[in-house]
Design an enzyme around this catalytic site. Structure first.
Site, PDB file in Angstrom:
ATOM      1  N   THR A 156      -6.703  10.181   8.078  1.00  0.00           N
ATOM      2  CA  THR A 156      -6.338   8.894   7.462  1.00  0.00           C
ATOM      3  C   THR A 156      -6.002   7.834   8.508  1.00  0.00           C
ATOM      4  OG1 THR A 156      -4.058   9.654   7.296  1.00  0.00           O
ATOM      5  CG2 THR A 156      -5.437   9.944   5.332  1.00  0.00           C
TER       6      THR A 156
ATOM      7  N   LYS B 106       0.839  -1.215   0.000  1.00  0.00           N
ATOM      8  CA  LYS B 106       0.000   0.000   0.000  1.00  0.00           C
ATOM      9  C   LYS B 106       0.867   1.256   0.000  1.00  0.00           C
ATOM     10  CE  LYS B 106      -1.482  -1.413   3.888  1.00  0.00           C
ATOM     11  NZ  LYS B 106      -2.132  -1.658   5.194  1.00  0.00           N
TER      12      LYS B 106
ATOM     13  N   GLY C   6      -6.432   4.730  10.368  1.00  0.00           N
ATOM     14  CA  GLY C   6      -7.254   3.536  10.199  1.00  0.00           C
ATOM     15  C   GLY C   6      -7.463   3.115   8.752  1.00  0.00           C
ATOM     16  N   THR C   7      -6.774   3.779   7.815  1.00  0.00           N
ATOM     17  CA  THR C   7      -6.972   3.403   6.397  1.00  0.00           C
ATOM     18  C   THR C   7      -6.536   1.965   6.133  1.00  0.00           C
ATOM     19  OG1 THR C   7      -4.874   4.517   5.973  1.00  0.00           O
ATOM     20  CG2 THR C   7      -6.857   5.679   5.288  1.00  0.00           C
ATOM     21  N   GLY C   8      -5.399   1.575   6.747  1.00  0.00           N
ATOM     22  CA  GLY C   8      -4.874   0.227   6.484  1.00  0.00           C
ATOM     23  C   GLY C   8      -5.809  -0.838   7.020  1.00  0.00           C
ATOM     24  N   CYS C   9      -6.284  -0.647   8.256  1.00  0.00           N
ATOM     25  CA  CYS C   9      -7.195  -1.631   8.878  1.00  0.00           C
ATOM     26  C   CYS C   9      -8.472  -1.723   8.039  1.00  0.00           C
ATOM     27  CB  CYS C   9      -7.578  -1.195  10.288  1.00  0.00           C
ATOM     28  SG  CYS C   9      -6.181  -0.787  11.321  1.00  0.00           S
TER      29      CYS C   9
HETATM   30  N1  LIG Z   1      -4.950  10.374   1.353  1.00  0.00           N
HETATM   31  C1  LIG Z   1      -5.369   9.272   0.767  1.00  0.00           C
HETATM   32  N2  LIG Z   1      -6.222   9.329  -0.280  1.00  0.00           N
HETATM   33  C2  LIG Z   1      -6.680   8.212  -0.884  1.00  0.00           C
HETATM   34  N3  LIG Z   1      -6.323   6.983  -0.510  1.00  0.00           N
HETATM   35  C3  LIG Z   1      -5.472   6.849   0.531  1.00  0.00           C
HETATM   36  C4  LIG Z   1      -4.949   7.971   1.225  1.00  0.00           C
HETATM   37  N4  LIG Z   1      -4.132   7.515   2.219  1.00  0.00           N
HETATM   38  C5  LIG Z   1      -4.154   6.172   2.148  1.00  0.00           C
HETATM   39  N5  LIG Z   1      -4.935   5.756   1.129  1.00  0.00           N
HETATM   40  C6  LIG Z   1      -5.237   4.389   0.736  1.00  0.00           C
HETATM   41  O1  LIG Z   1      -5.606   3.707   1.922  1.00  0.00           O
HETATM   42  C7  LIG Z   1      -5.203   2.361   1.867  1.00  0.00           C
HETATM   43  C8  LIG Z   1      -4.332   2.044   3.093  1.00  0.00           C
HETATM   44  O2  LIG Z   1      -3.027   2.471   2.799  1.00  0.00           O
HETATM   45  P1  LIG Z   1      -1.976   3.029   3.834  1.00  0.00           P
HETATM   46  O3  LIG Z   1      -2.502   4.263   4.462  1.00  0.00           O
HETATM   47  O4  LIG Z   1      -0.697   3.098   3.091  1.00  0.00           O
HETATM   48  O5  LIG Z   1      -1.938   1.861   4.903  1.00  0.00           O
HETATM   49  P2  LIG Z   1      -1.629   1.926   6.473  1.00  0.00           P
HETATM   50  O6  LIG Z   1      -2.799   2.602   7.113  1.00  0.00           O
HETATM   51  O7  LIG Z   1      -1.454   0.502   6.836  1.00  0.00           O
HETATM   52  O8  LIG Z   1      -0.402   2.766   6.599  1.00  0.00           O
HETATM   53  C9  LIG Z   1      -4.462   2.204   0.532  1.00  0.00           C
HETATM   54  O9  LIG Z   1      -5.349   1.700  -0.435  1.00  0.00           O
HETATM   55  C10 LIG Z   1      -4.037   3.619   0.207  1.00  0.00           C
HETATM   56  O10 LIG Z   1      -3.842   3.811  -1.174  1.00  0.00           O
HETATM   57  C1  LIG Z   2      -5.152  -1.151  17.536  1.00  0.00           C
HETATM   58  C2  LIG Z   2      -4.555  -0.644  16.285  1.00  0.00           C
HETATM   59  N1  LIG Z   2      -4.429  -1.455  15.222  1.00  0.00           N
HETATM   60  C3  LIG Z   2      -3.892  -0.989  14.067  1.00  0.00           C
HETATM   61  C4  LIG Z   2      -3.471   0.314  13.947  1.00  0.00           C
HETATM   62  C5  LIG Z   2      -2.864   0.822  12.665  1.00  0.00           C
HETATM   63  O1  LIG Z   2      -3.671   1.759  12.006  1.00  0.00           O
HETATM   64  P1  LIG Z   2      -3.012   2.988  11.254  1.00  0.00           P
HETATM   65  O2  LIG Z   2      -1.820   2.463  10.498  1.00  0.00           O
HETATM   66  O3  LIG Z   2      -4.036   3.511  10.305  1.00  0.00           O
HETATM   67  O4  LIG Z   2      -2.638   3.955  12.321  1.00  0.00           O
HETATM   68  C6  LIG Z   2      -3.606   1.158  15.075  1.00  0.00           C
HETATM   69  N2  LIG Z   2      -3.201   2.429  15.031  1.00  0.00           N
HETATM   70  N3  LIG Z   2      -4.160   0.645  16.216  1.00  0.00           N
HETATM   71 MG   LIG Z   3      -2.628   4.782   6.838  1.00  0.00          MG
END
Ligand SMILES: Nc1ncnc2c1ncn2[C@@H]1O[C@H](COP(=O)(O)OP(=O)(O)O)[C@@H](O)[C@H]1O
Ligand SMILES: Cc1ncc(COP(=O)(O)O)c(N)n1
Ligand SMILES: [Mg+2]
Length: 539
Positions: free
Chosen positions: A252, A219, A254-257
């Site tokens: 943003t 991602k 919690g986007t990954g979860c």
């Molecule tokens: N500002 C944003 N606009 C659109 N999509 C986003 C944005 N930030 C993250 N994403 C999308 O959210 C999803 C989670 O990605 P990411 O944020 O890299 O993961 P994590 O939360 O694990 O760090 C991916 O599909 C990424 O492309």
């Molecule tokens: C309990 C828990 N699980 C997962 C994430 C990661 O989420 P993010 O990468 O969006 O901060 C988090 N912050 N807290």
């Molecule tokens: Mg993220």
């Protein structure tokens, strides 16, 4: 592409691992026989995701994000909590691990009782927890395992002991259907390599694939500022760059979860992996877009609204049913002028087409008044529903929403398929008219379900419509990752020759005048259906 939408996941799992999607709902009988509460009742499947993750007291990530994402996408979500975090929009203030034996107990409670379709993992903070989860999955196989290797929060706080790395790689990844690291996690998993470009993300995806998952998604949410948020999907053969708009927002957290649990929800509903990932990415993008100006908390990274669709009537939560490509076989497209010419109401024409064997119906009523069209569309929805035939509306998203049609078909100059998907939600069918490979690629990227390609032959139904011929049709079909329905001048004389082309993703023909510019719509449809069936048998 090896994972065309809506096909079962094909790559067999190693024998020690979880069961494949192509197998029935459960590969092993439930260890505990389910007492029959209502013997005569029909079982209503409810796609079920179990999340094994940490709690976020701030409610934006972790278990809380997973439950909301699954709810928004129409899946049931049970939860096994591995850790409780004291967390807010400023960062993580504390982590309290749940005792390992109690995690085993939670897993046992859920998996021994409920038919879980997909397990999604988030925060697995210790080696022992990863081990217990693997043991439980071997004991209670599920259809798919989505592993989000949560190690560091977006705020930079550590959420997992570094010693878990090896055991993630060696044990859990081999059981996973998909692993979804962000760039920082991918780097950690690969011993600290730096990831700065999309090309680095591809290399990382290929290296992580070697640990054993069926698919990898690296991602790119945290990649340097650009107008796009790019994720790299890898199936062991092909890299696909999934490009979305980067939403300018601080919300943003919690986007990954959310992405991982949305993938899990879509898989539980029966999607293929690539389709599930596309729906999930669109969902995150839409949720961020709707939430970009919300404020909760004073820290730098706020949560977003997973249930934004509840604020957009008509409360679209997506259907449980996925699009069946075979329904494109005999695609009937209505035309109000033709109906008028023969004295048919739209309802009568649709009824007759269905009785004659149409497998999908599109209402293309270019001249109709909205109110009158809506009334007719509502009646057609009922007719189609009772026959199990999907009903689509040409262009008019408003009418489709108001009559709860199964989907919408749009042309190149209409509202984009991406926007239509955002408005209709993940469960509806979206078709796009395409004449070129580039348009077919765009339709795929926008989250469409099929494309209509033509005019194959000259047609009088549509003005200024260039004819593609068989060569043009073949070129678009070969380039298209979506199923195709051929359209334009198709009738009883030439329909057979279209099907006899034998192009694998050409699933049927769409017909207007040959069905509706006729007195006897049912007889014409029946005749065309038998021509198509014979042609298919001869290929
Ligand atoms: N500002 C944003 N606009 C659109 N999509 C986003 C944005 N930030 C993250 N994403 C999308 O959210 C999803 C989670 O990605 P990411 O944020 O890299 O993961 P994590 O939360 O694990 O760090 C991916 O599909 C990424 O492309
Ligand atoms: C309990 C828990 N699980 C997962 C994430 C990661 O989420 P993010 O990468 O969006 O901060 C988090 N912050 N807290
Ligand atoms: Mg993220």
């Amino acid at each position: 592409m090896s994972s065309a939408p809506l096909q079962p996941i094909l790559r067999p799992h190693p024998p020690s691992s979880i069961s494949s999607f192509s197998s029935p709902r459960r590969t092993q009988p439930s260890p505990r026989a389910r007492p029959c509460r209502l013997a005569a009742a029909r079982e209503m499947p409810w796609p079920h995701v179990l999340t094994v993750a940490g709690s976020d007291s701030g409610g934006g990530a972790g278990i809380q994000a997973d439950v909301k994402a699954c709810a928004a996408l129409g899946a049931y979500c049970s939860s096994v909590i591995t850790a409780v975090t004291a967390q807010n929009t400023a960062g993580v203030q504390g982590v309290h691990l749940v005792p390992e034996e109690f995690i085993r107990k939670q897993l046992n409670s859920v998996l021994s009782d409920m038919s879980v379709d997909v397990v999604k993992t988030g925060m697995l903070p210790s080696v022992g927890i990863v081990r217990i989860l693997c043991e439980s999955l071997r004991k209670f196989p599920v259809k798919a395992l989505v592993v989000d290797p949560v190690m560091v929060s977006t705020s930079g706080d550590s959420l997992s002991d570094p010693s878990t790395l090896a055991n993630y790689r060696d044990e859990l990844f081999a059981m996973a259907d998909i692993v979804t690291p962000n760039v920082k996690e991918a780097s950690k998993l690969l011993g600290g390599v730096s990831l700065h470009t999309v090309s680095d993300m591809r290399d990382a995806a290929a290296s992580i694939y070697k640990f054993g998952p069926r698919y990898v998604l690296v991602k790119g949410g945290d990649m340097p500022d650009s107008s796009e948020a790019i994720d790299v999907f890898y199936d062991g053969k092909e890299f696909i760059e999934l490009r979305g708009h980067r939403i300018k927002t601080c919300n943003t957290h919690g986007t990954g979860c959310t992405l991982a649990s949305s993938i899990a929800a879509e898989l539980a509903k029966g999607s293929t992996m690539l389709h599930a990932v596309r729906v999930a990415k669109n969902f995150v993008e839409s949720a961020l877009d709707h939430s970009k100006d919300l404020t909760i908390g004073n820290g730098p990274q706020g949560p977003f609204d997973h249930l934004f669709r509840l604020k957009c009537p008509p409360y679209n939560i997506g259907s449980q049913q996925r699009f069946n490509q075979d329904s494109l076989f005999l695609y009937a497209v209505t035309d109000s002028r033709m109906n008028k010419r023969w004295g048919h109401s739209i309802e009568d024409a649709v009824k007759a087409a269905i009785e004659g064997g149409a497998t999908i119906v599109q209402l293309r009523e270019k001249d109709a008044e909205s109110r009158e069209f809506l009334e007719a569309a509502k009646a057609c929805v009922e007719i189609c529903k009772s026959s199990g035939v999907p009903l689509l509306i040409n262009d008019r998203v408003d009418i489709a929403l108001a009559c709860n049609a199964d989907g919408v078909h749009v042309g190149q100059s209409d509202i984009s398929a991406r926007k239509v998907r955002e408005l209709l939600g993940p469960g509806k069918i979206i078709g796009v008219s395409c004449k070129t490979p580039a348009q077919a690629e765009q339709a795929w990227n926008d989250g469409a379900d099929y494309i209509g390609c033509g005019g194959v032959f000259p047609t009088t139904t549509k003005a200024n419509n260039p004819t593609l011929g068989f060569e043009g049709l073949k070129t678009v079909c070969l380039a298209s990752k979506l199923p195709v329905v051929a359209i334009g001048g198709i009738n009883a004389t030439n329909a057979g020759s279209v099907m006899e082309l034998g192009i694998p993703n050409l699933k049927g023909v769409a017909v207007v005048s040959a069905l509706f510019d006729r007195e006897h719509v049912m007889a014409e449809t029946r005749n065309l259906r038998s021509i198509l069936t014979n042609a298919l048998c001869s290929v």
